[in-house]
Design a protein around this motif. Structure first.
Motif, PDB file in Angstrom:
ATOM      1  N   LEU A  32     -36.092  24.058  73.338  1.00  0.00           N
ATOM      2  CA  LEU A  32     -35.408  25.335  73.572  1.00  0.00           C
ATOM      3  C   LEU A  32     -34.458  25.673  72.428  1.00  0.00           C
ATOM      4  CD1 LEU A  32     -34.680  24.779  77.376  1.00  0.00           C
ATOM      5  CD2 LEU A  32     -36.237  26.487  76.427  1.00  0.00           C
ATOM      6  N   ARG A  33     -33.721  24.678  71.934  1.00  0.00           N
ATOM      7  CA  ARG A  33     -32.793  24.941  70.837  1.00  0.00           C
ATOM      8  C   ARG A  33     -33.547  25.423  69.591  1.00  0.00           C
ATOM      9  NH1 ARG A  33     -27.777  23.021  69.479  1.00  0.00           N
ATOM     10  NH2 ARG A  33     -27.308  23.661  71.626  1.00  0.00           N
ATOM     11  N   LEU A  34     -34.679  24.795  69.284  1.00  0.00           N
ATOM     12  CA  LEU A  34     -35.472  25.209  68.125  1.00  0.00           C
ATOM     13  C   LEU A  34     -36.033  26.614  68.326  1.00  0.00           C
ATOM     14  CD1 LEU A  34     -36.737  24.588  65.398  1.00  0.00           C
ATOM     15  CD2 LEU A  34     -38.577  23.361  66.589  1.00  0.00           C
TER      16      LEU A  34
ATOM     17  N   TRP B 214     -42.222  15.249  79.995  1.00  0.00           N
ATOM     18  CA  TRP B 214     -41.247  15.353  78.915  1.00  0.00           C
ATOM     19  C   TRP B 214     -39.836  15.157  79.438  1.00  0.00           C
ATOM     20  CZ3 TRP B 214     -43.502  14.889  74.515  1.00  0.00           C
ATOM     21  CH2 TRP B 214     -44.780  15.419  74.310  1.00  0.00           C
ATOM     22  N   SER B 215     -39.025  14.450  78.638  1.00  0.00           N
ATOM     23  CA  SER B 215     -37.642  14.158  79.033  1.00  0.00           C
ATOM     24  C   SER B 215     -36.756  15.388  78.843  1.00  0.00           C
ATOM     25  CB  SER B 215     -37.088  13.011  78.184  1.00  0.00           C
ATOM     26  OG  SER B 215     -36.980  13.420  76.819  1.00  0.00           O
ATOM     27  N   HIS B 216     -35.534  15.281  79.334  1.00  0.00           N
ATOM     28  CA  HIS B 216     -34.565  16.366  79.168  1.00  0.00           C
ATOM     29  C   HIS B 216     -34.320  16.645  77.692  1.00  0.00           C
ATOM     30  CE1 HIS B 216     -30.797  18.570  78.996  1.00  0.00           C
ATOM     31  NE2 HIS B 216     -30.242  17.550  78.356  1.00  0.00           N
ATOM     32  N   GLU B 217     -34.197  15.603  76.874  1.00  0.00           N
ATOM     33  CA  GLU B 217     -33.892  15.805  75.452  1.00  0.00           C
ATOM     34  C   GLU B 217     -34.998  16.567  74.745  1.00  0.00           C
ATOM     35  OE1 GLU B 217     -32.800  11.890  73.871  1.00  0.00           O
ATOM     36  OE2 GLU B 217     -30.863  12.819  73.436  1.00  0.00           O
ATOM     37  N   VAL B 218     -36.258  16.233  75.050  1.00  0.00           N
ATOM     38  CA  VAL B 218     -37.376  16.959  74.433  1.00  0.00           C
ATOM     39  C   VAL B 218     -37.331  18.423  74.855  1.00  0.00           C
ATOM     40  CG1 VAL B 218     -39.885  17.191  74.332  1.00  0.00           C
ATOM     41  CG2 VAL B 218     -38.837  14.920  74.254  1.00  0.00           C
TER      42      VAL B 218
ATOM     43  N   LEU C  56     -36.894   9.424  60.225  1.00  0.00           N
ATOM     44  CA  LEU C  56     -36.486  10.719  60.771  1.00  0.00           C
ATOM     45  C   LEU C  56     -34.965  10.806  60.923  1.00  0.00           C
ATOM     46  CD1 LEU C  56     -39.326  11.161  63.406  1.00  0.00           C
ATOM     47  CD2 LEU C  56     -38.933  12.619  61.406  1.00  0.00           C
ATOM     48  N   GLU C  57     -34.336   9.712  61.289  1.00  0.00           N
ATOM     49  CA  GLU C  57     -32.869   9.705  61.377  1.00  0.00           C
ATOM     50  C   GLU C  57     -32.256   9.972  60.000  1.00  0.00           C
ATOM     51  OE1 GLU C  57     -32.144   5.907  63.084  1.00  0.00           O
ATOM     52  OE2 GLU C  57     -32.191   6.636  65.161  1.00  0.00           O
ATOM     53  N   THR C  58     -32.867   9.406  58.970  1.00  0.00           N
ATOM     54  CA  THR C  58     -32.391   9.653  57.610  1.00  0.00           C
ATOM     55  C   THR C  58     -32.527  11.125  57.249  1.00  0.00           C
ATOM     56  OG1 THR C  58     -33.065   7.417  56.968  1.00  0.00           O
ATOM     57  CG2 THR C  58     -32.700   9.006  55.190  1.00  0.00           C
ATOM     58  N   ILE C  59     -33.680  11.703  57.578  1.00  0.00           N
ATOM     59  CA  ILE C  59     -33.909  13.127  57.288  1.00  0.00           C
ATOM     60  C   ILE C  59     -32.929  14.000  58.072  1.00  0.00           C
ATOM     61  CG2 ILE C  59     -35.585  15.008  57.552  1.00  0.00           C
ATOM     62  CD1 ILE C  59     -37.780  12.929  57.022  1.00  0.00           C
ATOM     63  N   ARG C  60     -32.690  13.631  59.331  1.00  0.00           N
ATOM     64  CA  ARG C  60     -31.756  14.424  60.142  1.00  0.00           C
ATOM     65  C   ARG C  60     -30.365  14.461  59.512  1.00  0.00           C
ATOM     66  NH1 ARG C  60     -28.279  12.524  63.873  1.00  0.00           N
ATOM     67  NH2 ARG C  60     -29.451  10.607  64.217  1.00  0.00           N
TER      68      ARG C  60
ATOM     69  N   ALA D 111     -37.624  14.191  65.517  1.00  0.00           N
ATOM     70  CA  ALA D 111     -38.306  15.197  64.699  1.00  0.00           C
ATOM     71  C   ALA D 111     -37.835  16.609  65.068  1.00  0.00           C
ATOM     72  CB  ALA D 111     -39.815  15.077  64.867  1.00  0.00           C
ATOM     73  N   LEU D 112     -37.606  16.844  66.362  1.00  0.00           N
ATOM     74  CA  LEU D 112     -37.094  18.145  66.792  1.00  0.00           C
ATOM     75  C   LEU D 112     -35.693  18.404  66.241  1.00  0.00           C
ATOM     76  CD1 LEU D 112     -38.320  18.226  70.508  1.00  0.00           C
ATOM     77  CD2 LEU D 112     -38.992  19.819  68.703  1.00  0.00           C
ATOM     78  N   LYS D 113     -34.863  17.372  66.228  1.00  0.00           N
ATOM     79  CA  LYS D 113     -33.519  17.519  65.657  1.00  0.00           C
ATOM     80  C   LYS D 113     -33.602  17.871  64.175  1.00  0.00           C
ATOM     81  CE  LYS D 113     -31.189  14.327  68.863  1.00  0.00           C
ATOM     82  NZ  LYS D 113     -30.466  13.023  68.968  1.00  0.00           N
TER      83      LYS D 113
END
Length: 532
Positions: free
Chosen positions: A150-152, A141-145, A52-56, A102-104
């Protein structure tokens, strides 16, 4: 689960892609396809995270988006983000780091690819996001999730009209997001339309918001702005009005809150003002509803704290001078509309912006007062910005032409007056009280000497025609007409005349010569009586 074998298989696959010197031999598109194929395998969370980091990283490049814009690829990312429902849902409890990554990836592809956004809409991605947003009061859920959820959501609603409408209507987006904002700010309701922070006393100023709460709150405000952008500000039913009033009470709290640092606070207030500008006008009275308490700004028995914050925000943006249209236009519109519908707001703003006139020696645009700054904005190069500044001052003058000219000068006021067909004076229809406009002693004494065009007392000027005969004056007048004619034919200027309806219309050179030859009326008057 053959996790160790999977890891060795990935390592060997990567080695096969390298030249003897260690240089990657695959194109970004092929590498993206390979990362997606790895995600189809039953991998450890650490291996999924690496893919996923590669895809990001690859999805930041618009030229490498092909593999990630297909329906299958988006569906796979949605599943790893824990947003898929039904048979596509992940069977095990998702790993938090995998979900965030995955969200990123989804944010990147949603921003850069229309095909990916289309696939997300077909897969009902916004429905999965709404379901997880409903869990805003839980702690799973954590802050990042939460933040990237919300960003998505913001990206999808900002870039897809159908998704925006789906969230607003089918998923009751305003109510949902108001509840998420309520939970994010940890609010406690002390009255129908009045809130305080749960850990604050009723009369105390809310403590500064933390960094994470501020970030999430601003994302929510941005989503709400897109969702309410099509709201009819003049006509809402009773249920909608209650929903928007509930939201306005929370937004008032946002205006009164501070964040970590002045820049973050201004950004929070800017997003809040932008959203308030979308709400129905009849719901803005919620901003004035809280009781007057110790330390509050009171005017005519009304709490003006929120209006005062907006006014300070406008003045700070005027002082900075950069990105005025993006940061200032919504706030000026909000103040104008509030002043138009709420008498107390108008009178308070007039007291702050247009106090009784004392300085009659300087032009209205010269100086450091808020009136001076707004009058300077009336001649700004951006048409929307100068119209908005003029409209605010015009409303504060109760749409009285003579009073408007008194505070701004005819030269600065001409643009708005011409647009409204008020160049001949009179008053635009409006619903305003007949309160007095008390002139100061300084203004009354200087009024006969004030040049209405510049709005100040001018030094005595010599008459350039003194000593000329009538023939000489006529010769100079016709020479001026010839100059206008040349400029007009060269399309440098367009001569205009004021029609009976108060609006400007084109004037040809024949009519211009005819006007020049006319005798001036003997009973012409230069008086500029203030009827305000």
């Amino acid at each position: 689960m053959p996790t160790l074998g999977n890891w060795f298989w990935i390592q060997n696959s990567v080695k096969d892609m390298l030249s003897p010197s260690g240089i990657l031999l695959l194109s970004p598109q092929r590498l993206g396809e390979l990362a997606l194929s790895f995600l189809k395998r039953d991998l450890q969370p650490s291996c999924r995270l690496a893919c996923l980091e590669t895809i990001r990283i690859l999805s930041r490049d618009k030229n490498s988006l092909g593999p990630f814009s297909t329906r299958d690829a988006v569906e796979m990312l949605v599943r790893h983000a824990g947003l898929a429902g039904g048979e596509s849902a992940a069977p095990e409890v998702p790993d938090a780091d995998v979900v965030v990554e995955a969200l990123k990836c989804l944010c990147n592809v949603a921003l850069n690819s229309e095909a990916a956004r289309e696939a997300g809409a077909q897969l009902g991605l916004v429905v999965g996001l709404a379901e997880r947003l409903k869990q805003c009061r839980g702690r799973e859920w954590s802050h990042e999730v939460r933040f990237f959820d919300l960003r998505l959501t913001f990206l999808l609603t900002a870039l897809r009209v159908d998704v925006r409408a789906q969230l607003a209507r089918e998923l009751r987006g305003v109510t949902l997001l108001a509840n998420v904002l309520d939970a994010t700010l940890r609010l406690r309701w002390v009255d129908t339309y009045e809130v305080v922070q749960a850990n604050a006393e009723d009369s105390a100023r809310p403590p500064p918001l933390g960094r994470e709460e501020t970030e999430r709150a601003m994302e929510i405000l941005k989503i709400l702005f897109t969702v309410t952008s099509d709201t009819n500000r003049h006509k809402v039913d009773e249920e909608e009005a209650a929903t928007y009033r509930h939201l306005a009470a929370i937004l008032r709290h946002c205006l009164m809150s501070t964040a970590d640092g002045e820049e973050r606070t201004e950004e929070l207030h800017r997003h809040t003002a932008n959203l308030l500008g979308n709400l129905p006008l009849l719901c803005l009275d919620v901003l004035l509803m809280p009781k007057v308490q110790q330390g509050s700004i009171e005017y005519m028995g009304v709490n003006m704290d929120s209006v005062s914050v907006l006014l300070r925000f406008v003045e700070r943006r005027l002082d900075r001078g950069n990105k005025l249209k993006e940061t200032l236009l919504p706030s000026l519109n909000l103040l104008t509309e509030s002043a138009r519908v709420h008498r107390e707001t108008r009178k308070f703003l007039r007291m702050k912006i247009l106090p009784p006139l004392r300085d009659v020696k300087n032009r209205p645009e010269v100086g450091s007062t808020l009136r001076n700054k707004l009058v300077r904005l009336m001649t700004h190069i951006d048409t929307d910005l100068k119209h908005c500044a003029a409209e605010l001052l015009f409303v504060l003058c109760k749409e009285s032409v003579s009073r408007f000219i008194k505070y701004t000068g005819y030269g600065n006021a001409a643009g708005l007056l011409a647009a409204r067909g008020l160049m001949q004076g009179a008053r635009d229809p409006g619903h305003y009280s007949e309160d007095e406009d008390s002139d100061t002693e300084e203004y009354r004494e200087a009024k006969p000497l004030i040049n209405p065009v510049t709005g100040r007392v001018e030094d005595n000027q010599l008459n350039p025609m003194e000593g000329m005969t009538e023939e000489q004056k006529e010769f100079e007048a016709m020479k001026l007409v010839d100059m206008f004619d040349k400029l007009s034919r060269d399309r440098v200027i367009q001569p205009m005349k004021l029609g009976p309806d108060g609006k400007m219309s084109s004037l040809d050179v024949t009519a211009l010569r005819r006007l020049a030859e006319q005798e001036p009326p003997q009973n012409a008057s230069d008086s500029d009586e203030d009827v305000a």
